[in-house]
Design a protein around this motif. Sequence first.
Motif, PDB file in Angstrom:
ATOM      1  N   HIS A  44     -81.333 -48.800  24.957  1.00 22.64           N
ATOM      2  CA  HIS A  44     -80.671 -48.108  24.464  1.00 22.64           C
ATOM      3  C   HIS A  44     -79.976 -48.394  23.479  1.00 22.64           C
ATOM      4  CE1 HIS A  44     -81.288 -44.278  26.369  1.00 22.64           C
ATOM      5  NE2 HIS A  44     -80.982 -44.754  27.210  1.00 22.64           N
ATOM      6  N   GLY A  45     -80.996 -50.128  23.143  1.00 21.12           N
ATOM      7  CA  GLY A  45     -80.131 -51.055  22.048  1.00 21.12           C
ATOM      8  C   GLY A  45     -81.008 -51.294  21.109  1.00 21.12           C
ATOM      9  N   ILE A  46     -80.800 -52.566  20.692  1.00 23.60           N
ATOM     10  CA  ILE A  46     -81.903 -52.798  19.758  1.00 23.60           C
ATOM     11  C   ILE A  46     -83.016 -52.218  19.265  1.00 23.60           C
ATOM     12  CG2 ILE A  46     -82.592 -54.496  17.653  1.00 23.60           C
ATOM     13  CD1 ILE A  46     -79.903 -56.243  18.427  1.00 23.60           C
ATOM     14  N   ARG A  47     -83.457 -52.015  18.160  1.00 21.58           N
ATOM     15  CA  ARG A  47     -84.665 -51.635  18.038  1.00 21.58           C
ATOM     16  C   ARG A  47     -85.071 -52.432  16.041  1.00 21.58           C
ATOM     17  NH1 ARG A  47     -84.141 -48.826  21.817  1.00 21.58           N
ATOM     18  NH2 ARG A  47     -84.852 -46.403  21.856  1.00 21.58           N
ATOM     19  N   ILE A  48     -86.701 -52.770  16.625  1.00 17.60           N
ATOM     20  CA  ILE A  48     -86.905 -53.502  14.764  1.00 17.60           C
ATOM     21  C   ILE A  48     -87.860 -52.398  14.545  1.00 17.60           C
ATOM     22  CG2 ILE A  48     -88.161 -55.218  14.820  1.00 17.60           C
ATOM     23  CD1 ILE A  48     -86.341 -57.496  17.117  1.00 17.60           C
ATOM     24  N   VAL A  49     -88.230 -52.258  13.666  1.00 16.23           N
ATOM     25  CA  VAL A  49     -88.728 -51.555  12.816  1.00 16.23           C
ATOM     26  C   VAL A  49     -89.421 -52.538  11.470  1.00 16.23           C
ATOM     27  CG1 VAL A  49     -89.523 -49.408  11.392  1.00 16.23           C
ATOM     28  CG2 VAL A  49     -87.582 -48.928  12.865  1.00 16.23           C
ATOM     29  N   ARG A  50     -90.446 -52.391  12.402  1.00 16.84           N
ATOM     30  CA  ARG A  50     -91.532 -53.971  11.329  1.00 16.84           C
ATOM     31  C   ARG A  50     -91.771 -53.144   9.974  1.00 16.84           C
ATOM     32  NH1 ARG A  50     -90.135 -58.190  14.480  1.00 16.84           N
ATOM     33  NH2 ARG A  50     -90.832 -57.762  16.707  1.00 16.84           N
ATOM     34  N   ALA A  51     -92.778 -54.103   9.015  1.00 14.78           N
ATOM     35  CA  ALA A  51     -92.910 -54.052   7.840  1.00 14.78           C
ATOM     36  C   ALA A  51     -93.318 -52.754   7.640  1.00 14.78           C
ATOM     37  CB  ALA A  51     -92.968 -55.288   6.934  1.00 14.78           C
ATOM     38  N   GLY A  52     -94.542 -52.969   8.205  1.00 14.18           N
ATOM     39  CA  GLY A  52     -96.167 -52.453   8.542  1.00 14.18           C
ATOM     40  C   GLY A  52     -95.711 -50.752   8.951  1.00 14.18           C
ATOM     41  N   GLU A  53     -94.738 -50.676   9.883  1.00 15.73           N
ATOM     42  CA  GLU A  53     -94.333 -49.449  10.276  1.00 15.73           C
ATOM     43  C   GLU A  53     -93.425 -48.328   9.714  1.00 15.73           C
ATOM     44  OE1 GLU A  53     -93.942 -51.555  14.838  1.00 15.73           O
ATOM     45  OE2 GLU A  53     -92.726 -51.275  13.891  1.00 15.73           O
ATOM     46  N   LEU A  54     -93.265 -48.803   8.750  1.00 14.52           N
ATOM     47  CA  LEU A  54     -92.087 -47.404   8.162  1.00 14.52           C
ATOM     48  C   LEU A  54     -92.417 -46.734   7.451  1.00 14.52           C
ATOM     49  CD1 LEU A  54     -90.700 -50.551   7.137  1.00 14.52           C
ATOM     50  CD2 LEU A  54     -90.186 -49.400   5.156  1.00 14.52           C
ATOM     51  N   ASP A  55     -92.100 -45.323   7.561  1.00 16.94           N
ATOM     52  CA  ASP A  55     -92.749 -44.151   7.397  1.00 16.94           C
ATOM     53  C   ASP A  55     -92.531 -43.513   6.225  1.00 16.94           C
ATOM     54  OD1 ASP A  55     -93.353 -41.620   8.062  1.00 16.94           O
ATOM     55  OD2 ASP A  55     -91.541 -40.846   9.202  1.00 16.94           O
ATOM     56  N   SER A  56     -93.614 -43.436   4.965  1.00 14.90           N
ATOM     57  CA  SER A  56     -93.531 -42.847   4.051  1.00 14.90           C
ATOM     58  C   SER A  56     -94.205 -40.805   4.146  1.00 14.90           C
ATOM     59  CB  SER A  56     -95.143 -43.249   3.335  1.00 14.90           C
ATOM     60  OG  SER A  56     -96.228 -42.927   3.985  1.00 14.90           O
ATOM     61  N   ASN A  57     -93.858 -40.229   5.182  1.00 16.01           N
ATOM     62  CA  ASN A  57     -93.993 -38.895   4.947  1.00 16.01           C
ATOM     63  C   ASN A  57     -92.608 -39.169   4.891  1.00 16.01           C
ATOM     64  OD1 ASN A  57     -94.421 -36.489   5.573  1.00 16.01           O
ATOM     65  ND2 ASN A  57     -94.629 -36.676   8.308  1.00 16.01           N
ATOM     66  N   THR A  58     -92.255 -39.033   3.440  1.00  8.96           N
ATOM     67  CA  THR A  58     -90.567 -38.210   3.372  1.00  8.96           C
ATOM     68  C   THR A  58     -90.688 -37.653   2.227  1.00  8.96           C
ATOM     69  OG1 THR A  58     -88.384 -39.382   3.132  1.00  8.96           O
ATOM     70  CG2 THR A  58     -90.113 -41.085   2.401  1.00  8.96           C
ATOM     71  N   PRO A  59     -90.092 -37.248   1.960  1.00  3.76           N
ATOM     72  CA  PRO A  59     -89.744 -36.869   0.131  1.00  3.76           C
ATOM     73  C   PRO A  59     -89.479 -37.803  -0.564  1.00  3.76           C
ATOM     74  CG  PRO A  59     -88.370 -35.247   1.357  1.00  3.76           C
ATOM     75  CD  PRO A  59     -88.934 -36.649   2.369  1.00  3.76           C
ATOM     76  N   GLN A  60     -90.828 -38.015  -1.133  1.00  2.00           N
ATOM     77  CA  GLN A  60     -91.477 -38.531  -2.735  1.00  2.00           C
ATOM     78  C   GLN A  60     -91.173 -38.009  -3.976  1.00  2.00           C
ATOM     79  OE1 GLN A  60     -92.290 -41.748  -2.547  1.00  2.00           O
ATOM     80  NE2 GLN A  60     -92.261 -41.181  -0.145  1.00  2.00           N
ATOM     81  N   THR A  61     -90.729 -39.248  -4.829  1.00  2.00           N
ATOM     82  CA  THR A  61     -90.519 -38.913  -6.378  1.00  2.00           C
ATOM     83  C   THR A  61     -91.590 -39.260  -7.140  1.00  2.00           C
ATOM     84  OG1 THR A  61     -88.137 -38.641  -6.641  1.00  2.00           O
ATOM     85  CG2 THR A  61     -89.196 -39.182  -8.860  1.00  2.00           C
ATOM     86  N   PRO A  62     -92.142 -38.408  -8.596  1.00  2.63           N
ATOM     87  CA  PRO A  62     -93.450 -39.896  -9.416  1.00  2.63           C
ATOM     88  C   PRO A  62     -92.796 -40.939  -9.669  1.00  2.63           C
ATOM     89  CG  PRO A  62     -93.059 -37.220 -10.009  1.00  2.63           C
ATOM     90  CD  PRO A  62     -92.109 -37.117  -9.009  1.00  2.63           C
ATOM     91  N   GLY A  63     -93.563 -41.738  -9.793  1.00 13.84           N
ATOM     92  CA  GLY A  63     -92.960 -42.942 -10.058  1.00 13.84           C
ATOM     93  C   GLY A  63     -91.621 -43.442  -9.189  1.00 13.84           C
ATOM     94  N   MET A  64     -91.329 -43.387  -7.626  1.00 10.50           N
ATOM     95  CA  MET A  64     -90.536 -43.236  -6.917  1.00 10.50           C
ATOM     96  C   MET A  64     -91.521 -43.268  -5.955  1.00 10.50           C
ATOM     97  SD  MET A  64     -86.696 -42.707  -6.449  1.00 10.50           S
ATOM     98  CE  MET A  64     -86.228 -43.452  -7.428  1.00 10.50           C
ATOM     99  N   THR A  65     -91.585 -44.254  -5.042  1.00  7.01           N
ATOM    100  CA  THR A  65     -91.733 -44.274  -3.475  1.00  7.01           C
ATOM    101  C   THR A  65     -91.568 -44.920  -3.001  1.00  7.01           C
ATOM    102  OG1 THR A  65     -93.958 -44.787  -3.873  1.00  7.01           O
ATOM    103  CG2 THR A  65     -94.296 -45.256  -1.976  1.00  7.01           C
ATOM    104  N   ARG A  66     -91.086 -43.906  -1.294  1.00  7.11           N
ATOM    105  CA  ARG A  66     -89.811 -43.984  -0.387  1.00  7.11           C
ATOM    106  C   ARG A  66     -90.434 -44.239   0.432  1.00  7.11           C
ATOM    107  NH1 ARG A  66     -87.434 -40.202  -3.672  1.00  7.11           N
ATOM    108  NH2 ARG A  66     -85.449 -40.207  -4.762  1.00  7.11           N
ATOM    109  N   ALA A  67     -90.232 -44.861   1.897  1.00  7.98           N
ATOM    110  CA  ALA A  67     -90.566 -44.539   2.671  1.00  7.98           C
ATOM    111  C   ALA A  67     -89.354 -45.115   4.030  1.00  7.98           C
ATOM    112  CB  ALA A  67     -91.303 -46.582   2.677  1.00  7.98           C
TER     113      ALA A  67
END
Length: 156
Positions: free
Chosen positions: A10-33
């Motif tokens: 239950h301590g520190i969590r590290i999310v590595r650069a290659g582990e971001l989740d792109s399964n999130t709402p998107q906007t044309p021309g804008m990419t969220r992760a």
Amino acid sequence: MTSATDWEQHGIRIVRAGELDSNTPQTPGMTRAAAITYARAGAQKLWAGTVVVQPEVATGPHHHGELETVLYIVRGRARFRWGERLEFVAEAGPGDFIYVPPFVPHQEINALPDAPVEAVVVRSGQEPVVVNLDIESPEPGPKSLARDRFHPEGAR
């Protein structure tokens, strides 16, 4: 007293650069992760991720309800418009932080014609609150004002 095993689980969590989740709402021309969410890191009150705005793109005017938002510009040049008629404007570049208070009508614009804007975004809650606004943008030039499933009319 908490044992070392509790801190490990239950301590520190590290999310590595290659582990971001792109399964999130998107906007044309804008990419969220998404990086920091309840599901990915156990966050209770924050959401954090990245956003990339492609050249010559502007989002539709919107606000995020009660959520506070902080952006940190990593690369590129971002122009922000805000206000009841988007009458205020400022630009931010690498190393700059932007604070967007609750309910502030705003629009994000890539200020460069040939390079994307890359930013880190942190929000004060996990709900993807987006309320689109019917405000004409005073932004000059051929910008594509994006309205999509991430910014649907009247979304909450």
